[in-house]
Scaffold this motif. Structure first.
Motif, PDB file in Angstrom:
ATOM      1  N   ARG A 143       0.811  -1.228   0.000  1.00 22.88           N
ATOM      2  CA  ARG A 143       0.000   0.000   0.000  1.00 22.88           C
ATOM      3  C   ARG A 143       0.840   1.270   0.000  1.00 22.88           C
ATOM      4  N   MET A 144       2.148   1.142  -0.150  1.00 19.19           N
ATOM      5  CA  MET A 144       2.995   2.332  -0.170  1.00 19.19           C
ATOM      6  C   MET A 144       2.678   3.194  -1.393  1.00 19.19           C
ATOM      7  N   PRO A 145       2.512   4.501  -1.239  1.00 20.45           N
ATOM      8  CA  PRO A 145       2.274   5.371  -2.404  1.00 20.45           C
ATOM      9  C   PRO A 145       3.447   5.284  -3.374  1.00 20.45           C
ATOM     10  N   LEU A 146       3.147   5.141  -4.653  1.00 16.27           N
ATOM     11  CA  LEU A 146       4.185   4.978  -5.668  1.00 16.27           C
ATOM     12  C   LEU A 146       3.950   5.919  -6.836  1.00 16.27           C
ATOM     13  N   ASP A 147       5.041   6.335  -7.466  1.00 15.46           N
ATOM     14  CA  ASP A 147       4.944   7.127  -8.693  1.00 15.46           C
ATOM     15  C   ASP A 147       4.925   6.228  -9.924  1.00 15.46           C
ATOM     16  N   LEU A 148       5.588   5.068  -9.825  1.00 12.26           N
ATOM     17  CA  LEU A 148       5.765   4.211 -10.998  1.00 12.26           C
ATOM     18  C   LEU A 148       5.846   2.747 -10.584  1.00 12.26           C
ATOM     19  N   VAL A 149       5.183   1.900 -11.349  1.00 13.38           N
ATOM     20  CA  VAL A 149       5.333   0.445 -11.209  1.00 13.38           C
ATOM     21  C   VAL A 149       5.866  -0.084 -12.534  1.00 13.38           C
ATOM     22  N   ILE A 150       6.985  -0.799 -12.474  1.00 14.17           N
ATOM     23  CA  ILE A 150       7.479  -1.523 -13.649  1.00 14.17           C
ATOM     24  C   ILE A 150       6.947  -2.941 -13.510  1.00 14.17           C
TER      25      ILE A 150
END
Length: 199
Positions: free
Chosen positions: A39-46
């Protein structure tokens, strides 16, 4: 986040991310479940579409639903133009083949972090075979997607209800909605569509 079940591929992607932006905070996931549960806020998922517990393009839909507003860059072991077009059509942020040089991954990451998309020139020209399937799967709610995934594991309504903490009546309602949204007549057809073996 780098979501890939191969440690070497994760390391390559993390290397590309560090080149693109040395200040990025990186997390890893080896399964789709780990990707969805974090659930960590992320800018990008590869995202690798072939995680062990994933369903190809369906995993992109799952991650987009779990992380609205997060950019998702799909990586693929094959240079599959149809898959790239599906990723573009569904609103993914980019697509890079694992066969591409790491410099391309770095450029893609920089472009996406700057608010741009990264696709080949033909990615949005025409609707590929399978886009209809992907759009039907995308129409499912998060709860319906969980029920469909359980159906694909061969679970009966009673078992699904127990596993998901739902009443059996609620599961039946979800199944009915799934069949309607996927435009199929029975559970078997729904599961085949989910696995990409029926249109």
């Amino acid at each position: 986040m780098v979501a890939d079940d191969h440690p070497m591929c994760r390391e390559a992607a993390k290397h590309a991310l560090r080149i693109a932006d040395p200040d990025l905070f990186l997390v890893e996931a080896a399964t789709l479940r780990d990707t969805l549960d974090d659930r960590m806020p992320l800018d990008l998922v590869i995202l690798d579409l072939r995680l062990p517990d994933s369903n190809g393009i369906g995993s992109l839909i799952d991650v987009m639903r779990a992380r609205p507003g997060t950019s998702i860059l799909v990586v693929s072991a094959t240079e599959d133009a149809d898959t790239e077009r599906q990723v573009a059509a569904l609103g993914g942020s980019g697509f890079v083949s694992k066969a591409a040089p790491i410099t391309e991954l770095v450029e893609a990451v920089r472009a996406i972090l700057a608010g741009r998309r990264w696709f080949g020139p033909g990615a949005t020209v025409q609707a590929p075979e399978g886009t209809d399937r992907a759009s039907r799967l995308a129409a499912l709610t998060a709860a319906e997607s969980r029920v469909l995934r359980a159906m694909s594991d061969g679970r009966l309504n009673k078992q699904i209800a127990f596993d998901l903490g739902l009443s059996e009546i609620t599961v039946k309602q979800h199944v009915k909605a799934i069949l309607r949204k996927l435009d199929v007549f029975n559970r078997t057809q729904a599961v085949l569509l989910f696995h990409g073996t029926a249109g």
